[in-house]
Write a protein that holds these residues in place. Structure first.
Motif, PDB file in Angstrom:
ATOM      1  N   ALA A  56       0.720  -1.229  -0.154  1.00  0.00           N
ATOM      2  CA  ALA A  56       0.009  -0.125   0.086  1.00  0.00           C
ATOM      3  C   ALA A  56       0.901   1.103  -0.122  1.00  0.00           C
ATOM      4  CB  ALA A  56      -0.972  -0.105   1.402  1.00  0.00           C
ATOM      5  N   HIS A  57       1.898   1.237   0.887  1.00  0.00           N
ATOM      6  CA  HIS A  57       2.946   2.246   0.732  1.00  0.00           C
ATOM      7  C   HIS A  57       3.576   2.633  -0.697  1.00  0.00           C
ATOM      8  CE1 HIS A  57       6.111   5.093   2.012  1.00  0.00           C
ATOM      9  NE2 HIS A  57       6.865   4.246   1.496  1.00  0.00           N
ATOM     10  N   LEU A  58       4.012   1.413  -1.204  1.00  0.00           N
ATOM     11  CA  LEU A  58       4.637   1.820  -2.465  1.00  0.00           C
ATOM     12  C   LEU A  58       3.523   2.184  -3.709  1.00  0.00           C
ATOM     13  CD1 LEU A  58       6.954  -1.615  -2.327  1.00  0.00           C
ATOM     14  CD2 LEU A  58       7.818   0.823  -2.293  1.00  0.00           C
ATOM     15  N   LEU A  59       2.621   1.420  -3.671  1.00  0.00           N
ATOM     16  CA  LEU A  59       1.675   1.924  -4.757  1.00  0.00           C
ATOM     17  C   LEU A  59       0.909   3.237  -4.331  1.00  0.00           C
ATOM     18  CD1 LEU A  59      -0.015  -1.375  -5.487  1.00  0.00           C
ATOM     19  CD2 LEU A  59       1.749  -0.453  -6.758  1.00  0.00           C
ATOM     20  N   GLY A  60       0.769   3.616  -3.009  1.00  0.00           N
ATOM     21  CA  GLY A  60       0.238   4.838  -2.726  1.00  0.00           C
ATOM     22  C   GLY A  60       0.985   6.187  -2.597  1.00  0.00           C
TER      23      GLY A  60
END
Length: 251
Positions: free
Chosen positions: A215-219
Motif C-alpha cells: 500500500a505504501h509503494l503504490l500509494g
C-alpha cells in the motif's frame, strides 16, 4: 535426504536427491513448492495415489498429508536444496530439526517466479527470515548491472546467514522484542530513497506487513503495480498460510 547443513543457529539447509526428483524442473528465482512431510515419528512420507494428471486423490474422511510451502534454494539437475527456519514449533521446523540423512519427504513441482523487467535500472529486495532463500536466488539470477539494495528483517543478530556475493549492500534490521513482525521492514522502506529512473521492488514477509508495504509503494510512492512484487509468506497466528498470497488486495 542427502545432507543437512547448519547455516546458523536458526536455519538449516537440507539437500534431497534420488530418482524421484527426475521430473523436477526449476522455473526461476523466488519460486515456491509444496513439501510433503512424514507424520510425527516417521522417516518416510506416505502420499495418496495420483490421477492421470498427477493430482492426489484423497478419499472423503482421509486426512491430507501435512504440507508446507518453501522456496527451493538451489537445483542442479540432481540435488535439491531447501532452507528451513527453525522456529522451535510447527511441523516443518520440528521435522527439519530432528531430520537425519536417509529420511524422506516429497515435493511438488515448483511454481511462479520473479522476473526483472529489462528496463529496470534499480532493484530493492526486501524480506524477513522466511524470504532469505528467495532473496538469495534472486541475487544469483540478477545481472550485476542494475543497482541492487537489500533490506532484511531478522529476529536477532544470530539470525544472519551468508548471502551470495553479488556486491549489493545489505542492511540487516534487527526486530525489537516488542515489535510486530514486519514493522521494522515497513519503516525502512518508508524511509528509503529510491534511485533515479524506473526500478522494481520485491518484498516478502509476514502477510499483514506485506500489505502495508505494498500500500505504501503504490500509494505515497506512486509506483506502477507491475514494478511491485509482493509475497505474504506467512501470517502471524496462522499455522499454514496459503502459498498464493501476493498481497494484491492491499491496492
Amino acid at each position: 535426504m542427502l545432507t543437512i547443513e547448519a547455516l546458523s543457529d536458526h536455519m538449516l539447509r537440507i539437500a534431497f536427491g534420488g530418482e524421484g526428483l527426475a521430473p523436477f524442473s526449476w522455473p526461476g528465482p523466488a519460486s515456491h513448492l509444496k513439501l510433503f512431510l512424514p507424520e510425527a515419528g516417521r522417516r518416510e512420507v506416505e502420499l495418496p495415489p495420483a490421477d492421470a494428471e498427477g493430482f492426489m486423490v484423497i478419499d472423503p474422511g482421509t486426512p491430507r498429508p501435512t504440507t508446507r510451502t518453501f522456496t527451493p534454494r538451489s537445483w542442479d539437475g540432481a540435488r535439491l536444496e531447501i532452507d528451513f527456519v527453525l522456529h522451535g514449533h510447527g511441523p516443518a521446523s520440528e521435522w527439519a530439526g530432528a531430520a537425519r540423512p536417509g529420511d524422506r519427504a516429497a515435493v511438488s513441482q515448483p511454481r511462479s517466479t520473479c522476473e526483472v523487467l529489462p528496463d529496470s535500472r534499480w532493484l530493492l529486495l526486501a524480506g524477513d527470515e522466511a524470504a532469505l532463500p528467495a532473496l538469495a536466488t534472486l541475487l544469483e539470477a540478477i545481472d550485476p548491472g542494475p543497482q541492487v539494495q537489500l533490506l532484511v528483517e531478522i529476529q536477532g543478530p544470530d539470525h544472519r546467514v551468508a548471502l551470495p556475493d553479488h556486491g549489493a549492500p545489505v542492511r540487516w534490521l534487527v526486530r525489537e522484542s516488542d515489535e510486530t513482525p514486519g514493522d521494522a521492514l515497513l519503516a525502512a522502506i518508508a524511509g528509503w530513497t529510491s534511485p533515479a529512473g524506473p526500478g522494481q521492488v520485491f518484498a516478502a514477509c509476514e502477510a499483514a506487513a506485506v500489505r502495508a508495504i505494498r500500500a505504501h509503494l503504490l500509494g505515497p510512492r506512486e509506483m506502477p503495480k507491475q514494478r511491485v512484487l509482493t509475497r505474504g509468506y506467512w501470517r502471524l497466528g496462522e499455522a499454514n498460510h496459503p502459498d498464493h498470497d501476493f498481497g494484491e488486495d492491499a491496492a
